[in-house]
Design a protein around this motif. Structure first.
Motif, PDB file in Angstrom:
ATOM      1  N   MET A  37       0.847  -1.204   0.000  1.00 22.90           N
ATOM      2  CA  MET A  37       0.000   0.000   0.000  1.00 22.90           C
ATOM      3  C   MET A  37       0.876   1.246   0.000  1.00 22.90           C
ATOM      4  O   MET A  37       2.058   1.185   0.319  1.00 22.90           O
ATOM      5  CB  MET A  37      -0.877   0.008   1.264  1.00 22.90           C
ATOM      6  CG  MET A  37      -1.800  -1.189   1.367  1.00 22.90           C
ATOM      7  SD  MET A  37      -2.702  -1.230   2.943  1.00 22.90           S
ATOM      8  CE  MET A  37      -1.431  -1.822   4.042  1.00 22.90           C
ATOM      9  N   GLY A  38       0.258   2.385  -0.303  1.00 21.89           N
ATOM     10  CA  GLY A  38       0.991   3.649  -0.249  1.00 21.89           C
ATOM     11  C   GLY A  38       0.480   4.624  -1.296  1.00 21.89           C
ATOM     12  O   GLY A  38      -0.191   4.225  -2.246  1.00 21.89           O
ATOM     13  N   PRO A  39       0.819   5.906  -1.122  1.00 20.59           N
ATOM     14  CA  PRO A  39       0.298   6.940  -2.018  1.00 20.59           C
ATOM     15  C   PRO A  39       0.762   6.778  -3.465  1.00 20.59           C
ATOM     16  O   PRO A  39       1.664   5.983  -3.751  1.00 20.59           O
ATOM     17  CB  PRO A  39       0.857   8.243  -1.418  1.00 20.59           C
ATOM     18  CG  PRO A  39       1.286   7.903  -0.044  1.00 20.59           C
ATOM     19  CD  PRO A  39       1.638   6.453  -0.041  1.00 20.59           C
ATOM     20  N   VAL A  40       0.190   7.589  -4.318  1.00 19.55           N
ATOM     21  CA  VAL A  40       0.494   7.498  -5.750  1.00 19.55           C
ATOM     22  C   VAL A  40       1.953   7.879  -6.022  1.00 19.55           C
ATOM     23  O   VAL A  40       2.489   8.830  -5.429  1.00 19.55           O
ATOM     24  CB  VAL A  40      -0.491   8.382  -6.562  1.00 19.55           C
ATOM     25  CG1 VAL A  40      -0.257   9.864  -6.335  1.00 19.55           C
ATOM     26  CG2 VAL A  40      -0.415   8.052  -8.041  1.00 19.55           C
ATOM     27  N   GLY A  41       2.603   7.086  -6.865  1.00 21.98           N
ATOM     28  CA  GLY A  41       3.916   7.445  -7.395  1.00 21.98           C
ATOM     29  C   GLY A  41       5.096   7.284  -6.459  1.00 21.98           C
ATOM     30  O   GLY A  41       6.206   7.730  -6.774  1.00 21.98           O
ATOM     31  N   VAL A  42       4.899   6.639  -5.308  1.00 21.24           N
ATOM     32  CA  VAL A  42       6.004   6.547  -4.331  1.00 21.24           C
ATOM     33  C   VAL A  42       7.033   5.473  -4.690  1.00 21.24           C
ATOM     34  O   VAL A  42       8.110   5.415  -4.099  1.00 21.24           O
ATOM     35  CB  VAL A  42       5.480   6.297  -2.891  1.00 21.24           C
ATOM     36  CG1 VAL A  42       4.748   7.519  -2.362  1.00 21.24           C
ATOM     37  CG2 VAL A  42       4.612   5.048  -2.838  1.00 21.24           C
ATOM     38  N   ALA A  68      -5.603  -1.035 -11.066  1.00 22.19           N
ATOM     39  CA  ALA A  68      -5.589   0.189 -11.870  1.00 22.19           C
ATOM     40  C   ALA A  68      -7.021   0.647 -12.078  1.00 22.19           C
ATOM     41  O   ALA A  68      -7.902  -0.172 -12.336  1.00 22.19           O
ATOM     42  CB  ALA A  68      -4.915  -0.064 -13.212  1.00 22.19           C
ATOM     43  N   ALA A  69      -7.227   1.961 -11.946  1.00 23.50           N
ATOM     44  CA  ALA A  69      -8.554   2.505 -12.239  1.00 23.50           C
ATOM     45  C   ALA A  69      -8.865   2.267 -13.714  1.00 23.50           C
ATOM     46  O   ALA A  69      -9.967   1.834 -14.070  1.00 23.50           O
ATOM     47  CB  ALA A  69      -8.600   3.994 -11.914  1.00 23.50           C
ATOM     48  N   ASN A 120      -1.789  -2.393  -4.165  1.00 25.48           N
ATOM     49  CA  ASN A 120      -3.106  -1.812  -3.910  1.00 25.48           C
ATOM     50  C   ASN A 120      -3.306  -0.519  -4.695  1.00 25.48           C
ATOM     51  O   ASN A 120      -2.367   0.036  -5.258  1.00 25.48           O
ATOM     52  CB  ASN A 120      -3.268  -1.569  -2.403  1.00 25.48           C
ATOM     53  CG  ASN A 120      -4.681  -1.825  -1.921  1.00 25.48           C
ATOM     54  OD1 ASN A 120      -5.638  -1.325  -2.514  1.00 25.48           O
ATOM     55  ND2 ASN A 120      -4.822  -2.597  -0.863  1.00 25.48           N
ATOM     56  N   VAL A 121      -4.520  -0.049  -4.722  1.00 29.94           N
ATOM     57  CA  VAL A 121      -4.842   1.260  -5.296  1.00 29.94           C
ATOM     58  C   VAL A 121      -4.087   2.313  -4.473  1.00 29.94           C
ATOM     59  O   VAL A 121      -4.051   2.222  -3.245  1.00 29.94           O
ATOM     60  CB  VAL A 121      -6.367   1.518  -5.210  1.00 29.94           C
ATOM     61  CG1 VAL A 121      -6.722   2.898  -5.750  1.00 29.94           C
ATOM     62  CG2 VAL A 121      -7.129   0.420  -5.940  1.00 29.94           C
ATOM     63  N   ILE A 141       6.158   4.803   1.445  1.00 31.17           N
ATOM     64  CA  ILE A 141       6.048   6.253   1.274  1.00 31.17           C
ATOM     65  C   ILE A 141       7.359   6.717   0.628  1.00 31.17           C
ATOM     66  O   ILE A 141       8.274   5.916   0.457  1.00 31.17           O
ATOM     67  CB  ILE A 141       5.766   6.995   2.609  1.00 31.17           C
ATOM     68  CG1 ILE A 141       6.803   6.618   3.682  1.00 31.17           C
ATOM     69  CG2 ILE A 141       4.355   6.710   3.088  1.00 31.17           C
ATOM     70  CD1 ILE A 141       6.615   7.366   5.000  1.00 31.17           C
ATOM     71  N   ALA A 142       7.417   7.993   0.275  1.00 31.33           N
ATOM     72  CA  ALA A 142       8.617   8.455  -0.418  1.00 31.33           C
ATOM     73  C   ALA A 142       9.201   9.674   0.279  1.00 31.33           C
ATOM     74  O   ALA A 142       8.458  10.521   0.797  1.00 31.33           O
ATOM     75  CB  ALA A 142       8.293   8.798  -1.871  1.00 31.33           C
ATOM     76  N   ALA A 143      10.522   9.750   0.245  1.00 31.79           N
ATOM     77  CA  ALA A 143      11.212  10.895   0.847  1.00 31.79           C
ATOM     78  C   ALA A 143      10.846  12.190   0.130  1.00 31.79           C
ATOM     79  O   ALA A 143      10.984  13.274   0.694  1.00 31.79           O
ATOM     80  CB  ALA A 143      12.722  10.666   0.800  1.00 31.79           C
ATOM     81  N   THR A 144      10.352  12.069  -1.095  1.00 31.93           N
ATOM     82  CA  THR A 144      10.011  13.266  -1.873  1.00 31.93           C
ATOM     83  C   THR A 144       8.696  13.906  -1.432  1.00 31.93           C
ATOM     84  O   THR A 144       8.364  14.997  -1.866  1.00 31.93           O
ATOM     85  CB  THR A 144       9.888  12.908  -3.369  1.00 31.93           C
ATOM     86  OG1 THR A 144       9.154  11.699  -3.473  1.00 31.93           O
ATOM     87  CG2 THR A 144      11.245  12.766  -4.002  1.00 31.93           C
TER      88      THR A 144
END
Ligand SMILES: Nc1nc2c(ncn2[C@@H]2O[C@H](COP(=O)(O)OP(=O)(O)OP(=O)(O)O)[C@@H](O)[C@H]2O)c(=O)[nH]1
Ligand SMILES: [Mg+2]
Length: 220
Positions: A37-42, A68-69, A120-121, A141-144
């Motif tokens: 799981m995790g936010p978009v693009g991480v 994918a949507a 996951n989504v 998650i991402a450091a960015t």
């Protein structure tokens, strides 16, 4: 008299029952399943691809479910590794639910599969509310994205015992400090493990494999 279309308790109870069925099915087939799981693009797909690249030479048979949507980009990336894969179209849903995973498991040939990744989504709130029955979970998650995710959205981190902070190669650009993130996570989830990774260049993958309890000669 007012009636509602469905009773929320019934819906949740059905999801829990299906998650339990998924768990049993995976256990019977001796498949270790990991909900990523995790936010978009991480970097969820990039990390899974890195792990698959390490598993395949060790003789571990891997499959991956891509959500994918619309479209099937991540599914195509999984197929390129040589892993078995299936694309789960999730439309407007902000998560995979146990019903979707159940359908994907029945459509996917699990014969001989040792490890199944479920990407996951993208999201940091909704996916954790929908137990899938996978047994293992990772939050990426991402450091960015700045360092505040664990302080601002703690629930997914309290419920998941393995966090990957990816894109650590870009931490200097955002001013994110690994010590602060480690301390945030230790406060929220003292039992959890945090791994810092750079999926683009391949660092942190050994630590992630170790955190998952994987060694090349281990039988999962
Ligand atoms: N610099 C850097 N780039 C990365 C890293 N990991 C992934 N990327 C890049 O970040 C972008 C998104 O990576 P994905 O793996 O597609 O991320 P994702 O979380 O699967 O994305 P969604 O499925 O769209 O939510 C791609 O351009 C990757 O090459 C990393 O550790 N460092
Ligand atoms: Mg992806």
């Amino acid at each position: 008299m007012e009636i509602t279309q469905y009773n929320t308790d019934d819906v949740l109870a059905r999801q829990l029952k299906l998650a339990d069925e998924n768990y049993r099915l995976l256990k019977t087939r001796q498949v270790r399943a990991i909900n990523v799981m995790g936010p978009v693009g991480v970097g969820k797909t990039s990390l899974i691809v890195r792990l698959i690249e390490r598993f395949i030479p060790c003789g571990v048979k891997v499959a991956a479910i891509a959500a994918a949507a619309v479209g099937d980009e991540d599914h195509q990336r999984f197929l390129e590794t040589g892993a078995r894969s299936i694309n789960l179209t999730t439309g407007e849903d902000g998560h995979i639910d146990a019903t979707g995973l159940n359908r994907a498991l029945l459509a996917l040939d699990l014969a001989g599969i040792n490890v199944l990744f479920v990407e996951n989504v993208p999201g940091i709130i909704s996916p954790v509310d929908y137990p899938l029955g996978t047994g293992d979970e990772i939050v990426v998650i991402a450091a960015t994205s700045g360092g505040g995710a664990m302080r601002k959205y703690p629930r997914i981190f309290t419920q998941t015992d393995l966090v990957v902070v990816n894109k650590i190669d870009l931490a200097a650009a955002t001013g994110v400090k690994t010590e602060t993130m480690s301390a945030d996570y230790a406060r929220i989830n003292p039992h959890g493990r945090i791994v810092f990774a750079d999926a683009k260049h391949g660092s942190g993958i050994d630590e992630l494999l170790a955190a998952l309890g994987f060694e090349c000669d281990s039988k999962w």
